[in-house]
Scaffold this active site. Sequence first.
Site, mmCIF file in Angstrom:
data_model
loop_
_atom_site.group_PDB
_atom_site.id
_atom_site.type_symbol
_atom_site.label_atom_id
_atom_site.label_comp_id
_atom_site.label_asym_id
_atom_site.label_seq_id
_atom_site.Cartn_x
_atom_site.Cartn_y
_atom_site.Cartn_z
ATOM 1 N N LYS A 1 31.431 37.450 44.573
ATOM 2 C CA LYS A 1 32.177 38.191 43.550
ATOM 3 C C LYS A 1 31.275 39.177 42.790
ATOM 4 O O LYS A 1 30.048 39.109 42.873
ATOM 5 C CB LYS A 1 32.831 37.188 42.585
ATOM 6 C CG LYS A 1 33.905 36.312 43.249
ATOM 7 C CD LYS A 1 34.576 35.383 42.237
ATOM 8 C CE LYS A 1 35.681 34.562 42.886
ATOM 9 N NZ LYS A 1 36.376 33.679 41.895
ATOM 10 N N TYR B 1 45.135 38.065 45.547
ATOM 11 C CA TYR B 1 45.360 36.960 44.613
ATOM 12 C C TYR B 1 46.839 36.806 44.251
ATOM 13 O O TYR B 1 47.165 36.212 43.215
ATOM 14 C CB TYR B 1 44.517 37.148 43.357
ATOM 15 C CG TYR B 1 43.079 36.703 43.513
ATOM 16 C CD1 TYR B 1 42.763 35.356 43.734
ATOM 17 C CD2 TYR B 1 42.028 37.600 43.432
ATOM 18 C CE1 TYR B 1 41.460 34.929 43.873
ATOM 19 C CE2 TYR B 1 40.703 37.182 43.571
ATOM 20 C CZ TYR B 1 40.430 35.851 43.790
ATOM 21 O OH TYR B 1 39.132 35.422 43.921
ATOM 22 N N ASN C 1 32.705 33.344 38.483
ATOM 23 C CA ASN C 1 32.084 32.153 39.066
ATOM 24 C C ASN C 1 31.516 32.405 40.463
ATOM 25 O O ASN C 1 31.396 31.495 41.275
ATOM 26 C CB ASN C 1 33.075 30.978 39.049
ATOM 27 C CG ASN C 1 34.355 31.280 39.801
ATOM 28 O OD1 ASN C 1 34.484 32.333 40.428
ATOM 29 N ND2 ASN C 1 35.293 30.350 39.772
ATOM 30 N N HIS D 1 34.337 33.117 45.959
ATOM 31 C CA HIS D 1 35.664 32.636 46.352
ATOM 32 C C HIS D 1 35.528 31.927 47.690
ATOM 33 O O HIS D 1 34.742 32.355 48.546
ATOM 34 C CB HIS D 1 36.650 33.803 46.528
ATOM 35 C CG HIS D 1 37.908 33.401 47.249
ATOM 36 N ND1 HIS D 1 38.984 32.863 46.597
ATOM 37 C CD2 HIS D 1 38.221 33.396 48.572
ATOM 38 C CE1 HIS D 1 39.916 32.558 47.493
ATOM 39 N NE2 HIS D 1 39.486 32.875 48.693
ATOM 40 N N GLU E 1 43.579 34.620 54.891
ATOM 41 C CA GLU E 1 42.594 35.402 54.124
ATOM 42 C C GLU E 1 41.611 36.129 55.044
ATOM 43 O O GLU E 1 41.177 37.244 54.739
ATOM 44 C CB GLU E 1 41.865 34.484 53.144
ATOM 45 C CG GLU E 1 42.784 33.976 52.047
ATOM 46 C CD GLU E 1 42.108 33.040 51.054
ATOM 47 O OE1 GLU E 1 42.782 32.613 50.098
ATOM 48 O OE2 GLU E 1 40.901 32.740 51.221
#
Length: 140
Positions: free
Chosen positions: A11, A51, A114, A117, A128
Amino acid sequence: MAVERTLSIIKPDATRRNLTGAINAKFEAAGLRIVAQKRLWLSRAQAEAFYAVHAQRPFYNDLCNFMISGPVVVQVLQGENAVLANRDVMGATNPANAAAGTIRKEFAESIEANSVHGSDSAENAAIEIAFFFSGIEIVG
Ligand code: ADP
Ligand code: MG
């Protein structure tokens, strides 16, 4: 045990701090092989589509804004039970709850920023992976 593939995203908080290599080392130490990888700057439409499952969650808009705040590295990881193996090395969503040695414990800035993913099931992994990669881009 079966060889699986899972979709990983490094991320923007992690690419900003130049942690791509440190995070990849964690995957490889966990027995996961990076069989596809590319660096992208997602558009808002791409982040919202990726998302979409979280569209009703209160953090959805903030999450999409965060995911387009800088480059990401999207990856396919392959290995025995790759979906679960990746979730294990990622650690809990909230870094305050993540186990020692996990990516989120060591690198995450917050429950939102965080660092990584990872797909949460084999079914979602297939969806995905297809979102970001064509078959010829994945070299197992
Ligand atoms: P995970 O990434 O561990 O599978 P979720 O699928 O529940 O977690 O959430 C997707 C992402 O949304 C998280 O990784 C995190 O970036 C963000 N997020 C989750 N819960 C919160 C929250 N309570 N506040 C802010 N952001 C959150
Ligand atoms: Mg999730």
